[in-house]
Design a protein around this motif. Structure first.
Motif, PDB file in Angstrom:
ATOM      1  N   ASN A 188      43.799  39.380  60.847  1.00 45.99           N
ATOM      2  CA  ASN A 188      44.440  40.550  61.458  1.00 45.99           C
ATOM      3  C   ASN A 188      45.736  40.901  60.738  1.00 45.99           C
ATOM      4  OD1 ASN A 188      42.416  40.880  63.368  1.00 45.99           O
ATOM      5  ND2 ASN A 188      43.441  39.566  64.854  1.00 45.99           N
ATOM      6  N   PHE A 189      46.548  39.883  60.417  1.00 44.01           N
ATOM      7  CA  PHE A 189      47.797  40.109  59.687  1.00 44.01           C
ATOM      8  C   PHE A 189      47.512  40.764  58.341  1.00 44.01           C
ATOM      9  CE2 PHE A 189      50.662  38.652  56.351  1.00 44.01           C
ATOM     10  CZ  PHE A 189      51.871  39.134  56.811  1.00 44.01           C
ATOM     11  N   LEU A 190      46.540  40.211  57.602  1.00 45.48           N
ATOM     12  CA  LEU A 190      46.223  40.746  56.275  1.00 45.48           C
ATOM     13  C   LEU A 190      45.631  42.149  56.360  1.00 45.48           C
ATOM     14  CD1 LEU A 190      44.793  37.552  54.571  1.00 45.48           C
ATOM     15  CD2 LEU A 190      46.955  38.705  54.046  1.00 45.48           C
TER      16      LEU A 190
ATOM     17  N   ARG B  31      40.514  48.839  56.099  1.00 44.56           N
ATOM     18  CA  ARG B  31      39.828  49.454  57.226  1.00 44.56           C
ATOM     19  C   ARG B  31      39.126  48.432  58.122  1.00 44.56           C
ATOM     20  NH1 ARG B  31      34.987  51.842  58.291  1.00 44.56           N
ATOM     21  NH2 ARG B  31      34.121  51.277  56.277  1.00 44.56           N
ATOM     22  N   THR B  32      38.492  47.423  57.505  1.00 39.07           N
ATOM     23  CA  THR B  32      37.707  46.474  58.294  1.00 39.07           C
ATOM     24  C   THR B  32      38.085  45.032  57.954  1.00 39.07           C
ATOM     25  OG1 THR B  32      35.926  46.239  56.674  1.00 39.07           O
ATOM     26  CG2 THR B  32      35.733  48.077  58.247  1.00 39.07           C
ATOM     27  N   LYS B  33      37.715  44.143  58.847  1.00 36.86           N
ATOM     28  CA  LYS B  33      37.929  42.722  58.595  1.00 36.86           C
ATOM     29  C   LYS B  33      37.050  42.242  57.433  1.00 36.86           C
ATOM     30  CE  LYS B  33      39.590  41.772  63.231  1.00 36.86           C
ATOM     31  NZ  LYS B  33      40.154  43.093  63.311  1.00 36.86           N
ATOM     32  N   ALA B  34      35.894  42.840  57.269  1.00 34.85           N
ATOM     33  CA  ALA B  34      35.037  42.505  56.124  1.00 34.85           C
ATOM     34  C   ALA B  34      35.742  42.865  54.815  1.00 34.85           C
ATOM     35  CB  ALA B  34      33.697  43.226  56.233  1.00 34.85           C
TER      36      ALA B  34
ATOM     37  N   VAL C 103      38.154  40.056  54.038  1.00 39.00           N
ATOM     38  CA  VAL C 103      37.477  38.885  53.473  1.00 39.00           C
ATOM     39  C   VAL C 103      37.078  39.148  52.024  1.00 39.00           C
ATOM     40  CG1 VAL C 103      35.434  37.398  53.661  1.00 39.00           C
ATOM     41  CG2 VAL C 103      36.700  38.045  55.714  1.00 39.00           C
ATOM     42  N   ALA C 104      36.485  40.299  51.748  1.00 34.41           N
ATOM     43  CA  ALA C 104      36.055  40.622  50.382  1.00 34.41           C
ATOM     44  C   ALA C 104      37.247  40.682  49.425  1.00 34.41           C
ATOM     45  CB  ALA C 104      35.288  41.944  50.372  1.00 34.41           C
ATOM     46  N   THR C 105      38.342  41.296  49.871  1.00 35.55           N
ATOM     47  CA  THR C 105      39.538  41.395  49.025  1.00 35.55           C
ATOM     48  C   THR C 105      40.148  40.017  48.803  1.00 35.55           C
ATOM     49  OG1 THR C 105      39.968  43.623  49.835  1.00 35.55           O
ATOM     50  CG2 THR C 105      41.810  42.476  48.815  1.00 35.55           C
ATOM     51  N   SER C 106      40.168  39.209  49.835  1.00 35.28           N
ATOM     52  CA  SER C 106      40.712  37.853  49.711  1.00 35.28           C
ATOM     53  C   SER C 106      39.887  37.006  48.748  1.00 35.28           C
ATOM     54  CB  SER C 106      40.778  37.191  51.086  1.00 35.28           C
ATOM     55  OG  SER C 106      41.655  37.902  51.931  1.00 35.28           O
ATOM     56  N   VAL C 107      38.579  37.142  48.805  1.00 33.64           N
ATOM     57  CA  VAL C 107      37.712  36.416  47.866  1.00 33.64           C
ATOM     58  C   VAL C 107      37.979  36.887  46.435  1.00 33.64           C
ATOM     59  CG1 VAL C 107      35.306  36.080  47.150  1.00 33.64           C
ATOM     60  CG2 VAL C 107      35.935  35.880  49.557  1.00 33.64           C
ATOM     61  N   LEU C 108      38.137  38.189  46.244  1.00 33.62           N
ATOM     62  CA  LEU C 108      38.437  38.735  44.919  1.00 33.62           C
ATOM     63  C   LEU C 108      39.757  38.179  44.393  1.00 33.62           C
ATOM     64  CD1 LEU C 108      38.053  40.730  42.548  1.00 33.62           C
ATOM     65  CD2 LEU C 108      39.185  42.439  43.977  1.00 33.62           C
ATOM     66  N   TYR C 109      40.797  38.206  45.232  1.00 27.05           N
ATOM     67  CA  TYR C 109      42.113  37.703  44.808  1.00 27.05           C
ATOM     68  C   TYR C 109      42.060  36.212  44.506  1.00 27.05           C
ATOM     69  CZ  TYR C 109      44.266  42.124  46.331  1.00 27.05           C
ATOM     70  OH  TYR C 109      44.625  43.432  46.488  1.00 27.05           O
ATOM     71  N   THR C 110      41.316  35.458  45.300  1.00 25.05           N
ATOM     72  CA  THR C 110      41.190  34.022  45.054  1.00 25.05           C
ATOM     73  C   THR C 110      40.483  33.753  43.734  1.00 25.05           C
ATOM     74  OG1 THR C 110      41.162  33.609  47.432  1.00 25.05           O
ATOM     75  CG2 THR C 110      40.368  31.834  46.009  1.00 25.05           C
ATOM     76  N   LYS C 111      39.488  34.557  43.403  1.00 28.55           N
ATOM     77  CA  LYS C 111      38.798  34.418  42.109  1.00 28.55           C
ATOM     78  C   LYS C 111      39.762  34.696  40.965  1.00 28.55           C
ATOM     79  CE  LYS C 111      35.337  34.529  39.041  1.00 28.55           C
ATOM     80  NZ  LYS C 111      35.986  34.419  37.758  1.00 28.55           N
ATOM     81  N   ILE C 112      40.580  35.730  41.095  1.00 28.79           N
ATOM     82  CA  ILE C 112      41.564  36.057  40.061  1.00 28.79           C
ATOM     83  C   ILE C 112      42.545  34.902  39.896  1.00 28.79           C
ATOM     84  CG2 ILE C 112      43.516  37.567  39.519  1.00 28.79           C
ATOM     85  CD1 ILE C 112      41.858  39.850  40.889  1.00 28.79           C
ATOM     86  N   LEU C 113      43.039  34.354  41.007  1.00 28.46           N
ATOM     87  CA  LEU C 113      43.963  33.225  40.940  1.00 28.46           C
ATOM     88  C   LEU C 113      43.304  32.000  40.302  1.00 28.46           C
ATOM     89  CD1 LEU C 113      45.728  33.538  44.411  1.00 28.46           C
ATOM     90  CD2 LEU C 113      46.763  33.941  42.162  1.00 28.46           C
ATOM     91  N   ALA C 114      42.054  31.745  40.645  1.00 28.62           N
ATOM     92  CA  ALA C 114      41.335  30.604  40.056  1.00 28.62           C
ATOM     93  C   ALA C 114      41.220  30.764  38.547  1.00 28.62           C
ATOM     94  CB  ALA C 114      39.946  30.468  40.688  1.00 28.62           C
ATOM     95  N   ASP C 115      40.941  31.971  38.085  1.00 28.95           N
ATOM     96  CA  ASP C 115      40.859  32.225  36.640  1.00 28.95           C
ATOM     97  C   ASP C 115      42.213  32.010  35.975  1.00 28.95           C
ATOM     98  OD1 ASP C 115      38.178  32.838  36.884  1.00 28.95           O
ATOM     99  OD2 ASP C 115      38.489  35.018  36.833  1.00 28.95           O
TER     100      ASP C 115
END
Length: 76
Positions: A23-25, A32-35, A38-50
């Motif tokens: 909710n905070f994020l 627009r949606t909680k989905a 989640v999708a944006t967070s997964v993308l950012y985590t992938k970028i950080l992992a790289d």
């Protein structure tokens, strides 16, 4: 968010603390949606992992201090 027609439905069980973070994020990132959160967070985590695979991630604070960002689950 670049959604395509090759979407896959998933179900997740989240703790109350996780829901509060979502909710905070959602508000902070104006998504627009909680989905989308989640999708944006997964993308950012992938970028950080790289980035971690290629070296250190450094944070420069407004006062000029520099700190190394350590992400325990993303070790090279």
């Amino acid at each position: 968010m670049g959604m395509t027609s090759d979407l896959r439905k998933v179900t997740m069980n989240l703790s109350e603390a996780d829901v509060a973070r979502v909710n905070f994020l959602q508000t902070k990132m104006q998504l627009r949606t909680k989905a989308d959160v989640v999708a944006t967070s997964v993308l950012y985590t992938k970028i950080l992992a790289d980035l971690v695979d290629d070296g250190d991630i450094l944070i420069r604070h407004r006062d000029g201090r520099i700190e190394k960002l350590i992400l325990p689950h993303l070790r090279p």
